[in-house]
Design a protein around this motif. Structure first.
Motif, mmCIF file in Angstrom:
data_model
loop_
_atom_site.group_PDB
_atom_site.id
_atom_site.type_symbol
_atom_site.label_atom_id
_atom_site.label_comp_id
_atom_site.label_asym_id
_atom_site.label_seq_id
_atom_site.Cartn_x
_atom_site.Cartn_y
_atom_site.Cartn_z
ATOM 1 N N UNK A 1 -0.344 23.500 -7.696
ATOM 2 C CA UNK A 1 0.385 24.305 -8.684
ATOM 3 C C UNK A 1 1.879 24.332 -8.350
ATOM 4 N N UNK A 2 2.192 24.517 -7.081
ATOM 5 C CA UNK A 2 3.592 24.550 -6.659
ATOM 6 C C UNK A 2 4.288 23.230 -6.962
ATOM 7 N N UNK A 3 3.655 22.105 -6.600
ATOM 8 C CA UNK A 3 4.260 20.793 -6.831
ATOM 9 C C UNK A 3 4.385 20.494 -8.321
ATOM 10 N N UNK A 4 3.331 20.822 -9.084
ATOM 11 C CA UNK A 4 3.351 20.561 -10.524
ATOM 12 C C UNK A 4 4.457 21.355 -11.202
ATOM 13 N N UNK B 1 -1.260 23.739 -15.693
ATOM 14 C CA UNK B 1 -0.572 22.562 -15.145
ATOM 15 C C UNK B 1 -1.361 21.270 -15.405
ATOM 16 N N UNK B 2 -2.321 21.315 -16.325
ATOM 17 C CA UNK B 2 -3.103 20.120 -16.609
ATOM 18 C C UNK B 2 -2.227 18.975 -17.115
ATOM 19 N N UNK B 3 -1.081 19.309 -17.684
ATOM 20 C CA UNK B 3 -0.157 18.292 -18.198
ATOM 21 C C UNK B 3 0.546 17.527 -17.078
ATOM 22 N N UNK B 4 0.302 17.897 -15.816
ATOM 23 C CA UNK B 4 0.893 17.187 -14.674
ATOM 24 C C UNK B 4 -0.179 16.507 -13.810
ATOM 25 N N UNK B 5 -1.391 16.395 -14.324
ATOM 26 C CA UNK B 5 -2.519 15.881 -13.535
ATOM 27 C C UNK B 5 -2.905 14.479 -13.995
ATOM 28 N N UNK B 6 -3.206 13.614 -13.036
ATOM 29 C CA UNK B 6 -3.668 12.253 -13.281
ATOM 30 C C UNK B 6 -5.018 12.077 -12.583
ATOM 31 N N UNK B 7 -5.911 11.304 -13.174
ATOM 32 C CA UNK B 7 -7.212 11.062 -12.548
ATOM 33 C C UNK B 7 -7.539 9.570 -12.539
ATOM 34 N N UNK B 8 -8.307 9.153 -11.552
ATOM 35 C CA UNK B 8 -8.743 7.763 -11.447
ATOM 36 C C UNK B 8 -9.871 7.696 -10.419
ATOM 37 N N UNK B 9 -10.330 6.472 -10.102
ATOM 38 C CA UNK B 9 -11.474 6.289 -9.208
ATOM 39 C C UNK B 9 -11.118 5.851 -7.791
ATOM 40 N N UNK C 1 -8.994 15.640 -22.499
ATOM 41 C CA UNK C 1 -9.329 14.331 -21.933
ATOM 42 C C UNK C 1 -8.220 13.330 -22.226
ATOM 43 N N UNK C 2 -7.723 13.337 -23.454
ATOM 44 C CA UNK C 2 -6.633 12.428 -23.825
ATOM 45 C C UNK C 2 -5.365 12.728 -23.029
ATOM 46 N N UNK C 3 -5.142 14.003 -22.735
ATOM 47 C CA UNK C 3 -3.990 14.377 -21.919
ATOM 48 C C UNK C 3 -4.080 13.713 -20.551
ATOM 49 N N UNK C 4 -5.252 13.784 -19.924
ATOM 50 C CA UNK C 4 -5.441 13.247 -18.577
ATOM 51 C C UNK C 4 -5.386 11.729 -18.531
ATOM 52 N N UNK C 5 -5.921 11.075 -19.539
ATOM 53 C CA UNK C 5 -6.117 9.627 -19.476
ATOM 54 C C UNK C 5 -5.146 8.813 -20.336
ATOM 55 N N UNK C 6 -4.440 9.469 -21.248
ATOM 56 C CA UNK C 6 -3.519 8.731 -22.123
ATOM 57 C C UNK C 6 -2.094 9.284 -22.016
ATOM 58 N N UNK C 7 -1.921 10.550 -22.343
ATOM 59 C CA UNK C 7 -0.563 11.103 -22.442
ATOM 60 C C UNK C 7 0.107 11.247 -21.080
ATOM 61 N N UNK C 8 -0.602 11.809 -20.102
ATOM 62 C CA UNK C 8 0.024 11.988 -18.787
ATOM 63 C C UNK C 8 0.416 10.656 -18.146
#
Length: 342
Positions: free
Chosen positions: A234-237, A274-282, A321-328
């Motif tokens: 949260x602090x970093x985001x 802060x979901x708009x600052x999160x990225x996910x992958x494998x 979901x689109x935020x995490x995988x497309x927009x961010x």
């Protein structure tokens, strides 16, 4: 301030961000594309990794045709799940092969993105000899050279900076130097800094160096952040940094990387706004030279087959979901110099 003025400011901010995004490009192994063409993006994956060490690795260690034969089905499987862009995070001296990646991009139709930079973790096993005595400016000159002229004679250009520091304690002088070199390179190129980091302390140590160099936290991806804390995220985001939670693995039951762990963590980050600052992958793949048939290659589909259904069962929308995988990913990786405005 009146509600009318606040509304005007909000409209201006959204419009400005939209215009900046529309002007942004991503550099893939086949050339530049507008970020709007990225589509569903996996921001931290691997196709080949060679763990032998900087002093022994090289193209002689693998046959491209063998790697292609092994990797191609996994990439096509990801494509069938909707993946349009894949960031290949293997750095130089650890198995980066730009020609291999371009050929796989051509065969699959997936946008593949490679990198410039050096990997300092694991007691500097993957650092080239010249870096130990070099200045940050010397190192940055190499990376900026790849941005301007391509990687070796491949005609392939890097789309981000990949660095690595040790995961605990204070940064070593060498790793601090790598981070400063990344800052110099960012200011010259606009490439995003993706740093294999892990825990909170090294993340904030790097952010401090970047800020001292005039680079905004917006240019920094805290990679493998699943080893950090919710308070740190949260602090970093809120400073602007990107939080990369990049080890989705359905086999990680009841521990970081597992589906239930991701659902709970992402729910907390959504609640913290802060979901708009999160990225996910494998952080999946990969072909390993020296292992029979390249070793145990893990695919790139757990997000689509397991995580997304679990998120939707727990109140997440398709917009989330689109935020995490497309927009961010578009916002994080668009080539754009992000300096601190004093």
């Amino acid at each position: 301030m009146s509600k009318f003025i606040i509304s005007l400011v909000a409209i201006f901010f959204v419009t400005s961000c939209s215009q900046n995004l529309k002007q942004g490009n991503l550099i893939t192994v086949k050339g530049k594309i507008p970020v709007e063409e990225m589509g569903v993006s996996l921001i931290h994956e691997h196709i080949l990794v060679d763990f032998i060490g900087a002093d022994s690795t090289g193209y002689h260690r693998w046959e491209k045709r063998d790697v292609i034969e092994r990797a191609l089905p996994f990439l096509m499987e990801a494509k069938h799940k909707g993946v349009n862009t894949l960031f290949e995070c293997t750095p130089a001296y650890l198995g980066r092969d730009p020609i291999l990646l371009r050929e796989l991009s051509e065969k699959t139709g997936i946008n593949i993105v490679t990198n410039t930079g050096y990997y300092g973790a694991v007691d500097n096993k993957y650092m080239p000899n010249h870096a130990f005595g070099a200045t940050p400016e010397d190192i940055a000159k190499v990376w900026i050279g790849e941005f301007n002229n391509g990687i070796e004679a491949s005609g392939v250009f890097p789309g981000f900076i990949k660095i690595s520091v040790e995961w605990k304690g204070a940064l070593s002088p060498l790793h601090a130097k790598i981070v400063k070199a990344a800052a110099i390179t960012h200011k010259a190129t606009g490439l995003t800094i993706v740093s294999h980091t892990g825990a909170d302390d090294p993340a904030f140590a790097q952010l401090e160096i970047l800020k001292n160099e005039g680079v905004s936290p917006e240019a920094f991806v805290w990679t493998h952040a699943q080893d950090g804390t919710i308070e740190g995220y949260v602090k970093a985001a809120k400073q602007g940094a990107w939080i990369s939670l990049d080890n989705v693995n359905k086999n990680n039951l009841n521990k970081p990387g597992g589906i239930d762990w991701y659902v709970a963590l992402l729910a907390k980050l959504k609640k913290e706004k802060v979901l708009h600052k999160v990225l996910i992958s494998h952080d999946a793949g990969w072909y390993e030279p020296g292992q029979e048939n390249g070793g145990n290659y893990r695919g790139y589909t757990d997000i689509f087959e397991h995580l997304i259904p679990a998120l939707k069962e727990n109140g997440f929308s398709q917009e989330d979901v689109d935020l995490l995988l497309i927009k961010n990913p578009q916002m994080a990786y668009a080539v754009n110099i992000r300096e601190i405005n004093e």
